[in-house]
Design a protein around this motif. Structure first.
Motif, PDB file in Angstrom:
ATOM      1  N   LEU A 156      -1.629  12.654   4.727  1.00 36.35           N
ATOM      2  CA  LEU A 156      -0.318  12.219   5.197  1.00 36.35           C
ATOM      3  C   LEU A 156       0.743  13.257   4.841  1.00 36.35           C
ATOM      4  CD1 LEU A 156      -0.478   8.443   4.144  1.00 36.35           C
ATOM      5  CD2 LEU A 156      -1.143   9.484   6.329  1.00 36.35           C
ATOM      6  N   PHE A 162       1.450   7.259   8.606  1.00 34.00           N
ATOM      7  CA  PHE A 162       0.469   6.211   8.326  1.00 34.00           C
ATOM      8  C   PHE A 162       0.487   5.089   9.357  1.00 34.00           C
ATOM      9  CE2 PHE A 162      -0.440   2.106   6.153  1.00 34.00           C
ATOM     10  CZ  PHE A 162      -1.786   2.310   5.899  1.00 34.00           C
ATOM     11  N   TYR A 165      -2.187   5.133  12.194  1.00 33.86           N
ATOM     12  CA  TYR A 165      -3.519   4.867  11.643  1.00 33.86           C
ATOM     13  C   TYR A 165      -3.669   3.386  11.331  1.00 33.86           C
ATOM     14  CZ  TYR A 165      -3.168   9.919  10.741  1.00 33.86           C
ATOM     15  OH  TYR A 165      -2.974  11.270  10.853  1.00 33.86           O
ATOM     16  N   LEU A 177      -7.831   8.466   2.884  1.00 34.66           N
ATOM     17  CA  LEU A 177      -6.595   9.179   3.168  1.00 34.66           C
ATOM     18  C   LEU A 177      -6.303  10.180   2.070  1.00 34.66           C
ATOM     19  CD1 LEU A 177      -4.240   6.207   4.173  1.00 34.66           C
ATOM     20  CD2 LEU A 177      -5.374   7.790   5.742  1.00 34.66           C
ATOM     21  N   PHE A 217      -7.845   1.028   4.169  1.00 30.75           N
ATOM     22  CA  PHE A 217      -7.560   2.388   3.737  1.00 30.75           C
ATOM     23  C   PHE A 217      -7.638   2.515   2.228  1.00 30.75           C
ATOM     24  CE2 PHE A 217      -5.318   1.600   7.682  1.00 30.75           C
ATOM     25  CZ  PHE A 217      -5.655   2.703   8.447  1.00 30.75           C
TER      26      PHE A 217
END
Length: 464
Positions: A156, A162, A165, A177, A217
């Motif tokens: 990121l 974000f 996603y 991530l 995530f």
């Protein structure tokens, strides 16, 4: 008077690793450069692929030795930074060495997909996706994650990245991530903080607010990049300490975090007096990360590097012929080349980058101070000093003279626009790729012929 060869030996010590003189002519990595010139002409760009593998293996070995020496509990992954040279022959050579990749723009992703379909890499490979991402770049990442590239890690660059996603990624296992830290710039920079990344003080709060309770995530990686590159300076060590300390703090609230990406910036040999102790520097990095983690009661992270210039720079060079000699005043003598620095080696013009410069022939001749001129009409198209001295010296001769710039393999082809239109419509030079056969003989392949006028006219719209 001394010969050029004697002068260079007394000045910097020569021959050096990778270079030797045989019968008054220069050889590079055992390549007979005059023979290449006689075969392919000039200007000639060449790429010696075995050097890519050599540099990768050197770094992997030094990191592994440092890990063992320091009893370091993390592992090491070598990622190749594709933007330094996207060409297939470079990327495929790098992939022969059990490495991973780092990307920076949208079209990297279909390139990786094409390599997977060809069998050059597997969907298990780690792909670090860096950069400020366009919608297309993010969509490619999402599509490839859904297609089974399970180890793609979007890093990121900002908090808003974000959101897409979060809306579109649906997987059986959580998506990994990374977060890039906005590093502080050098004291002499025009900016205080890098334009790339999330502000250091926002990283943990952002994790708590947006990611911590999201089952789809997990933040696995923390990334930083120091613009000065990896160097033994107080600035570098101070920045490294800050970011490793943040890693330790972040790890305490995020058990999934286990990887520190320390970026690229490992230097390459850009002059005949280049002196960089790779072994010391890599050992010191590993040692200091371990020490900072111990002070913060944190297990050491796995380490990732993203080496680009280091990987590819020393594999390539470009050879020129001196077209003419000009004495412009009592002191300034010019050698006019059959190419251009602006169009062939743009970092010379844009960044004042220096490369190793050597004559290919006439080493037994006397030497003289010269300026080198490209053949565009631009006043900046010249080269008149080396990294180790404020002058350029070449053999003093009326014979045909050839010369070469070496270790030019990073960024120059893509910055100059391969196959496109160049200043003063100078053509892209012929490009030869060189491999080694099993019996140690050379294999030459013409990757691209010199651009011709028909190609140029078509690009400009004069023909169809």
């Amino acid at each position: 008077m001394q010969s050029y060869q004697e002068f260079l030996d007394l000045s910097v010590g020569f021959p050096q690793d990778g270079f030797e003189i045989i019968d008054d002519e220069l050889y590079f990595q055992d390549l007979n450069l005059m023979e290449m010139i006689e075969t392919y002409g000039t200007p000639l760009r060449f790429t010696y692929l075995p050097m890519v593998s050599k540099k990768i293996q050197q770094a992997k070995l030094l990191f592994q030795q440092a890990i063992v020496k320091n009893n370091y509990r993390g592992s090491y992954k070598y990622c190749y930074c594709t933007k330094s040279s996207h060409f297939r022959h470079i990327v495929e050579e790098a992939l022969r060495n059990d490495i991973h990749l780092e990307t920076s723009s949208a079209f990297d992703m279909p390139m990786i997909d094409a390599l997977e379909k060809k069998g050059a890499l597997s969907k298990d490979m780690t792909v670090i996706c860096n950069g400020f991402k366009t919608f297309q770049y993010k969509q490619y990442i999402i599509d490839m994650l859904h297609d089974g590239f399970k180890n793609i890690i979007p890093v990121l660059d900002n908090k808003e990245e974000f959101n897409l996603y979060d809306d579109e990624i649906e997987m059986d296992t959580p998506c990994n991530l990374g977060i890039r830290i906005a590093a502080e710039e050098q004291p002499d920079s025009q900016f205080y903080t890098s334009r790339l990344g999330v502000r250091m003080e926002d990283v943990i709060d952002f994790y708590h607010n947006k990611i911590e309770d999201n089952p789809n995530f997990q933040v696995k990686l923390l990334h930083f990049f120091i613009n000065s590159g990896i160097s033994d300076t107080p600035y570098y060590w101070n920045e490294l300490e800050k970011y490793v300390t943040l890693y330790c703090k972040f790890k305490k609230v995020n058990p999934h975090l286990d990887t520190l990406d320390i970026g690229g910036g490992m230097p390459f040999k850009d002059s005949l007096v280049f002196d960089f102790d790779y072994e010391y520097m890599i050992n010191e990095i590993v040692s200091r990360i371990k020490e900072i983690c111990a002070e913060n009661d944190t297990i050491e992270p796995d380490i990732i590097t993203e080496f680009g210039k280091y990987t590819v720079a020393e594999a390539s060079g470009i050879l020129y012929k001196v077209l003419g000699r000009k004495q412009q005043n009592d002191r300034e003598r010019w050698l006019m080349l059959d190419g251009s620095f602006i169009t062939n080696l743009p970092d010379v013009w844009a960044l004042n980058q220096k490369y190793i410069l050597l004559p290919v022939n006439n080493w037994d001749s006397e030497y003289e101070r010269v300026n080198l001129g490209g053949i565009t009409c631009d006043g900046q198209d010249y080269y008149n000093q080396e990294a180790h001295m404020n002058s350029v010296f070449m053999p003093k001769t009326r014979k045909v003279q050839y010369l070469g710039f070496f270790n030019t393999g990073a960024y120059q082809e893509v910055l100059s626009g391969y196959g496109g239109i160049h200043h003063c419509l100078l053509p892209s030079p012929k490009h030869v790729i060189i491999r080694r056969n099993r019996d140690e003989t050379f294999n030459f392949e013409v990757f691209g012929e010199e651009q011709n006028s028909k190609q140029v006219l078509k690009i400009l719209g004069y023909t169809t």
